[in-house]
Design a protein around this motif. Structure first.
Motif, PDB file in Angstrom:
ATOM      1  N   LEU A   1      42.808  41.970 -10.689  1.00 34.46           N
ATOM      2  CA  LEU A   1      41.419  41.840 -10.269  1.00 34.46           C
ATOM      3  C   LEU A   1      41.024  42.456  -9.055  1.00 34.46           C
ATOM      4  O   LEU A   1      39.730  42.776  -8.928  1.00 34.46           O
ATOM      5  CB  LEU A   1      41.243  40.244 -10.492  1.00 34.46           C
ATOM      6  N   ASP A   2      41.856  42.540  -8.013  1.00 32.72           N
ATOM      7  CA  ASP A   2      41.356  43.046  -6.754  1.00 32.72           C
ATOM      8  C   ASP A   2      41.655  44.533  -6.557  1.00 32.72           C
ATOM      9  O   ASP A   2      41.881  44.992  -5.319  1.00 32.72           O
ATOM     10  CB  ASP A   2      42.023  42.183  -5.544  1.00 32.72           C
ATOM     11  N   ASP A   3      42.120  44.906  -7.518  1.00 34.63           N
ATOM     12  CA  ASP A   3      42.481  46.445  -7.430  1.00 34.63           C
ATOM     13  C   ASP A   3      41.398  47.540  -7.267  1.00 34.63           C
ATOM     14  O   ASP A   3      40.164  47.114  -7.284  1.00 34.63           O
ATOM     15  CB  ASP A   3      43.181  46.949  -9.011  1.00 34.63           C
ATOM     16  N   ASP A   4      41.390  48.708  -7.094  1.00 34.03           N
ATOM     17  CA  ASP A   4      40.690  49.581  -6.641  1.00 34.03           C
ATOM     18  C   ASP A   4      39.726  49.853  -7.867  1.00 34.03           C
ATOM     19  O   ASP A   4      39.898  49.870  -8.954  1.00 34.03           O
ATOM     20  CB  ASP A   4      41.371  50.950  -6.364  1.00 34.03           C
ATOM     21  N   MET A   5      38.253  50.249  -7.330  1.00 33.36           N
ATOM     22  CA  MET A   5      37.179  50.273  -8.604  1.00 33.36           C
ATOM     23  C   MET A   5      37.708  51.378  -9.314  1.00 33.36           C
ATOM     24  O   MET A   5      37.384  51.573 -10.631  1.00 33.36           O
ATOM     25  CB  MET A   5      35.972  50.308  -7.897  1.00 33.36           C
ATOM     26  N   ASP A   6      38.138  52.668  -8.746  1.00 26.26           N
ATOM     27  CA  ASP A   6      38.344  53.866  -9.830  1.00 26.26           C
ATOM     28  C   ASP A   6      39.645  53.344 -10.873  1.00 26.26           C
ATOM     29  O   ASP A   6      39.336  53.990 -12.049  1.00 26.26           O
ATOM     30  CB  ASP A   6      39.038  54.931  -8.797  1.00 26.26           C
ATOM     31  N   ASN A   7      40.379  52.509 -10.837  1.00 24.50           N
ATOM     32  CA  ASN A   7      41.483  52.056 -11.629  1.00 24.50           C
ATOM     33  C   ASN A   7      40.660  51.246 -12.504  1.00 24.50           C
ATOM     34  O   ASN A   7      40.881  51.349 -13.781  1.00 24.50           O
ATOM     35  CB  ASN A   7      42.453  51.272 -10.835  1.00 24.50           C
ATOM     36  N   TRP A   8      39.714  50.509 -12.319  1.00 25.10           N
ATOM     37  CA  TRP A   8      38.972  49.625 -13.328  1.00 25.10           C
ATOM     38  C   TRP A   8      37.945  50.569 -13.970  1.00 25.10           C
ATOM     39  O   TRP A   8      37.947  50.432 -15.470  1.00 25.10           O
ATOM     40  CB  TRP A   8      38.066  48.618 -12.642  1.00 25.10           C
ATOM     41  N   VAL A   9      37.538  51.591 -13.699  1.00 26.01           N
ATOM     42  CA  VAL A   9      36.475  52.607 -14.212  1.00 26.01           C
ATOM     43  C   VAL A   9      37.514  53.251 -15.219  1.00 26.01           C
ATOM     44  O   VAL A   9      37.124  53.380 -16.424  1.00 26.01           O
ATOM     45  CB  VAL A   9      35.942  53.583 -13.464  1.00 26.01           C
ATOM     46  N   ASP A  10      38.654  53.730 -14.693  1.00 26.22           N
ATOM     47  CA  ASP A  10      39.626  54.284 -15.820  1.00 26.22           C
ATOM     48  C   ASP A  10      40.090  53.312 -16.928  1.00 26.22           C
ATOM     49  O   ASP A  10      40.058  53.951 -17.997  1.00 26.22           O
ATOM     50  CB  ASP A  10      40.934  54.826 -14.950  1.00 26.22           C
ATOM     51  N   TYR A  11      40.364  52.263 -16.653  1.00 30.37           N
ATOM     52  CA  TYR A  11      40.755  51.158 -17.421  1.00 30.37           C
ATOM     53  C   TYR A  11      39.562  50.728 -18.581  1.00 30.37           C
ATOM     54  O   TYR A  11      39.831  50.923 -19.711  1.00 30.37           O
ATOM     55  CB  TYR A  11      41.112  50.144 -16.973  1.00 30.37           C
ATOM     56  N   VAL A  12      38.322  50.880 -18.009  1.00 34.98           N
ATOM     57  CA  VAL A  12      37.133  50.411 -18.869  1.00 34.98           C
ATOM     58  C   VAL A  12      36.646  51.499 -19.798  1.00 34.98           C
ATOM     59  O   VAL A  12      36.253  51.453 -21.056  1.00 34.98           O
ATOM     60  CB  VAL A  12      36.275  49.761 -18.354  1.00 34.98           C
ATOM     61  N   PHE A  13      36.388  52.684 -19.048  1.00 35.70           N
ATOM     62  CA  PHE A  13      35.763  53.837 -19.704  1.00 35.70           C
ATOM     63  C   PHE A  13      36.492  54.936 -20.518  1.00 35.70           C
ATOM     64  O   PHE A  13      35.894  55.642 -21.164  1.00 35.70           O
ATOM     65  CB  PHE A  13      34.730  54.338 -18.730  1.00 35.70           C
ATOM     66  N   PHE A  14      37.813  55.185 -19.905  1.00 30.74           N
ATOM     67  CA  PHE A  14      38.241  56.456 -20.274  1.00 30.74           C
ATOM     68  C   PHE A  14      39.633  56.049 -20.985  1.00 30.74           C
ATOM     69  O   PHE A  14      40.444  55.340 -20.891  1.00 30.74           O
ATOM     70  CB  PHE A  14      38.858  57.208 -18.876  1.00 30.74           C
ATOM     71  N   ARG A  15      39.632  56.745 -22.437  1.00 33.21           N
ATOM     72  CA  ARG A  15      40.615  56.341 -23.273  1.00 33.21           C
ATOM     73  C   ARG A  15      41.102  57.811 -23.773  1.00 33.21           C
ATOM     74  O   ARG A  15      40.470  58.788 -24.087  1.00 33.21           O
ATOM     75  CB  ARG A  15      40.052  55.697 -24.415  1.00 33.21           C
ATOM     76  N   ASP A  16      42.615  57.756 -24.005  1.00 30.85           N
ATOM     77  CA  ASP A  16      43.236  58.702 -24.511  1.00 30.85           C
ATOM     78  C   ASP A  16      42.665  58.367 -26.139  1.00 30.85           C
ATOM     79  O   ASP A  16      42.490  57.468 -26.766  1.00 30.85           O
ATOM     80  CB  ASP A  16      44.625  58.623 -24.829  1.00 30.85           C
ATOM     81  N   ASN A  17      42.820  59.482 -26.942  1.00 32.10           N
ATOM     82  CA  ASN A  17      42.714  59.417 -28.549  1.00 32.10           C
ATOM     83  C   ASN A  17      43.945  59.957 -29.209  1.00 32.10           C
ATOM     84  O   ASN A  17      44.148  61.062 -29.397  1.00 32.10           O
ATOM     85  CB  ASN A  17      41.550  60.627 -28.967  1.00 32.10           C
ATOM     86  N   PRO A  18      44.918  59.012 -29.397  1.00 31.43           N
ATOM     87  CA  PRO A  18      46.346  59.419 -29.556  1.00 31.43           C
ATOM     88  C   PRO A  18      46.473  59.712 -31.078  1.00 31.43           C
ATOM     89  O   PRO A  18      45.658  59.068 -31.816  1.00 31.43           O
ATOM     90  CB  PRO A  18      47.243  57.882 -29.293  1.00 31.43           C
TER      91      PRO A  18
END
Length: 97
Positions: free
Chosen positions: A30-47
């Protein structure tokens, strides 16, 4: 047609379920860097291949499930409650961050 075998209600058509996202990535702290949250929420691989996903049985028991399915053939390898961890054999097949 995609059918999911709910562990509580039995086999049902996918229209009863709501896709809940990628189950192969771990949520940042929860207190992680905002960049990590942006990556988690908005960027996905298409496996291509086997992939772990969250689904909710919206028109049934309303339970959250962890489904491992092949993204090309839609073959379902396993369905289990989301609170249960993946067995070691499936963790090797499915990319888990």
């Amino acid at each position: 047609m995609l059918r999911l075998a709910c562990p509580y209600c039995g086999e049902r058509d996918y229209v009863e379920f709501l896709y809940g996202g990628d189950a192969s990535q771990k949520m940042p702290a929860l207190d992680d860097d905002m960049d990590n949250w942006v990556d988690y929420v908005f960027f996905r691989d298409n496996p291509k291949g086997e992939h772990a996903e969250f689904w909710q049985h919206q028109h049934g028991c309303r339970q959250w499930l962890r489904v491992v399915r092949h993204t090309v053939t839609h073959a379902v390898m396993s369905v289990r409650p989301a609170r249960e961890a993946l067995p070691a054999t499936e963790e090797k097949q499915v990319e888990v961050a």
